[in-house]
Design a protein around this motif. Structure first.
Motif, PDB file in Angstrom:
ATOM      1  N   ALA A   1      -5.993   4.180   1.632  1.00  0.00           N
ATOM      2  CA  ALA A   1      -5.153   3.066   1.197  1.00  0.00           C
ATOM      3  C   ALA A   1      -4.021   2.826   2.202  1.00  0.00           C
ATOM      4  O   ALA A   1      -3.735   1.679   2.571  1.00  0.00           O
TER       5      ALA A   1
ATOM      6  N   THR B   1       0.829  -1.211   0.000  1.00  0.00           N
ATOM      7  CA  THR B   1       0.000   0.000   0.000  1.00  0.00           C
ATOM      8  C   THR B   1       0.862   1.259   0.000  1.00  0.00           C
ATOM      9  O   THR B   1       0.482   2.262  -0.598  1.00  0.00           O
TER      10      THR B   1
ATOM     11  N   GLY C   1      -3.718  -0.467   4.717  1.00  0.00           N
ATOM     12  CA  GLY C   1      -2.573  -1.366   4.745  1.00  0.00           C
ATOM     13  C   GLY C   1      -2.108  -1.656   6.157  1.00  0.00           C
ATOM     14  O   GLY C   1      -1.795  -2.800   6.514  1.00  0.00           O
TER      15      GLY C   1
END
Length: 488
Positions: A337, A194, A341
């Motif tokens: 994002a 990520t 992660g």
């Protein structure tokens, strides 16, 4: 005691966990490590790749001849006031392109992009990913610098240049996935990937408003010159600092090298020559990723290429305001994002959640959530604050899918992750090719009702993809991916 997340999966094969626990390597610190350095350079690389990909979406608004267009100087909603545009001695050319031609120009990148997906994964596995990825983005950079010349020669030349840019960028994701197959310890995959791929959202976040400002204060040609120069700087750093594997990295610590290689040795195929093509193409877990990837990208690429047009033609924002507001959804996507992660690996490592459960949960939230808010955005009419808010929430939630189906290739077959991504990204490139063309053909009159139809289609495809992945996705290394190791 740490253990591989895929060891908790028992749906494909069983192996004594005792043996693996005895061999668990000591974890190497993340600070100043080679693997996180690679992640940061990869992030910069994908920043460049997406900045080069999306800058045309903003520049396009300024490249068109607005004096004779029936809908260029007006919008469905009242146009928002902006300061007068500075007058220059040298004004860039403008062009007479209808909506269909615009759609083909914006979609042409993906006709080249689809060609090098599977070859990119294969070549990266066989010869290494460093130079393949490096020269791919370098080629895209060079053609970006040639964009103003191509546009002056005609729409056909511009389409050809964009196709060539796509060919260069087509190897990037498969090559990076192949590289992470050798570099990413199982329990750090979500974090490392990520960080790397968040560069794509970051590139979009920066390129959209910055392109708008460059168009406003200079002219659209400088958009391509500026981002081309940024790409050249990245290539120099990538060439000097990156190695294909931990074993060949000149500056990696012995502790980190042993940590990475020992944590992956049960999951990698012992040879780079053998590729089980038949098993790959008949793997239902792979096709689950294909469907999810295709579905997510339909929405992503439609908005990526047409959101500036929607802001201009419907909501009535100037080129300067356009870039800033068009970037908000991708700023949210970037943040989610990165957070996703961290959360995904926390759930797997600390909470001991099964990998498949984490991947499916993040995919559902990251695909159904965006569908709901995308449909809602179509009913905001001229309430531009609500429209931008809904589009931002939609795209932000989509960032969570980066820890879902998007890195599932490394869970089911780390040795062949680049090839698998090449396959799924080939199918997932189709929306970029046809999505903008279909969307522009559906919005010839630029009415809110027409755009609502575009949003409906995107949302429906997203929900279907999420359901398919939930039914058929897996989180364990598949037997065919390590069959020479487990055949004993």
């Amino acid at each position: 005691m740490e253990h591989s997340a895929s060891d908790t999966e028992t749906d494909d094969y069983k192996q004594p966990l005792l043996q693996r626990k005895e061999e668990t390597p000591e974890k190497a610190p993340a600070l100043c490590s080679a693997r996180y350095g690679l992640a940061l350079l990869a992030c910069y690389g994908f920043f460049v790749a997406y900045a080069l990909r999306v800058n045309l979406s903003v520049a396009m608004v300024d490249m068109l001849n607005t004096t004779g267009s029936s809908n260029a100087s007006k919008s469905v909603c009242p146009r928002h006031s902006s300061p007068p545009k500075p007058i220059h001695d040298h004004t860039a050319s403008v062009y007479e392109w209808d909506s269909e031609t615009q759609g083909w120009i914006l979609g042409s990148f993906f006709y080249g992009y689809i060609v090098t997906q599977i070859p990119g994964g294969y070549l990266a596995r066989k010869y290494g990913a460093k130079w393949l990825l490096g020269f791919g983005i370098l080629g895209t950079t060079i053609f970006t610098l040639l964009t103003p010349v191509a546009a002056d020669l005609g729409a056909g030349y511009l389409i050809a240049v964009r196709v060539l840019e796509g060919i260069g960028e087509g190897v990037t994701f498969p090559a990076m996935h192949a590289m992470w197959g050798c570099w990413a310890p199982p329990l750090e995959r979500s974090r490392l990937l990520t960080i790397s791929y968040a560069g794509a959202q970051l590139g979009t976040v920066v390129a959209l408003p910055l392109s708008g400002m460059i168009c406003f204060y200079l002219d659209w040609t400088y958009v391509f010159y500026f981002f081309g120069a940024v790409g050249l700087v990245w290539f120099i750093l990538w060439a000097a600092l990156v190695s294909n594997t931990p074993s060949t990295h000149p500056r990696i610590s012995e502790r980190e090298r042993l940590y990475i290689t020992a944590s992956l040795k049960h999951e990698l195929s012992p040879t780079s020559d053998y590729i089980p093509w038949g098993s790959i193409f008949t793997s239902l877990p792979l096709w689950a990723i294909v469907v999810a990837h295709f579905s997510y990208n339909w929405t992503f690429y439609t908005l990526l290429t047409l959101l500036p047009t929607y802001m201009n033609d419907i909501l009535g924002f100037s080129i300067k305001q356009n870039g800033m507001l068009s970037a908000l959804p991708y700023l949210g996507c970037w943040i989610f994002a990165l957070l996703g992660g961290q959360m995904a690996d926390y759930f797997r490592e600390t909470c001991l959640f099964r990998t498949v459960a984490v991947r499916k949960a993040f995919s559902i939230i990251g695909m159904v959530g965006p569908a709901v808010f995308l449909v809602a955005a179509g009913f905001t009419d001229c309430d531009y604050i609500l429209a931008v808010a809904f589009l931002t929430v939609s795209s932000s939630l989509g960032g969570l899918s980066a820890s879902g189906f998007n890195i599932n290739h490394l869970d089911i077959a780390p040795s062949y992750a680049g090839i698998l991504l090449g396959i799924t990204n080939s199918f997932a490139t189709i929306p970029g090719m046809v999505g903008p063309v279909i969307a522009r053909s559906l919005t010839k009159s630029n009415t809110i009702e027409e755009w609502r139809t575009v949003f409906y289609i995107s949302a429906g495809i997203n929900v279907f993809g999420s359901a398919f992945f939930t039914l058929f996705g897996k989180g364990a290394v598949q037997p065919w991916a390590v069959q020479r190791t487990h055949a004993q």
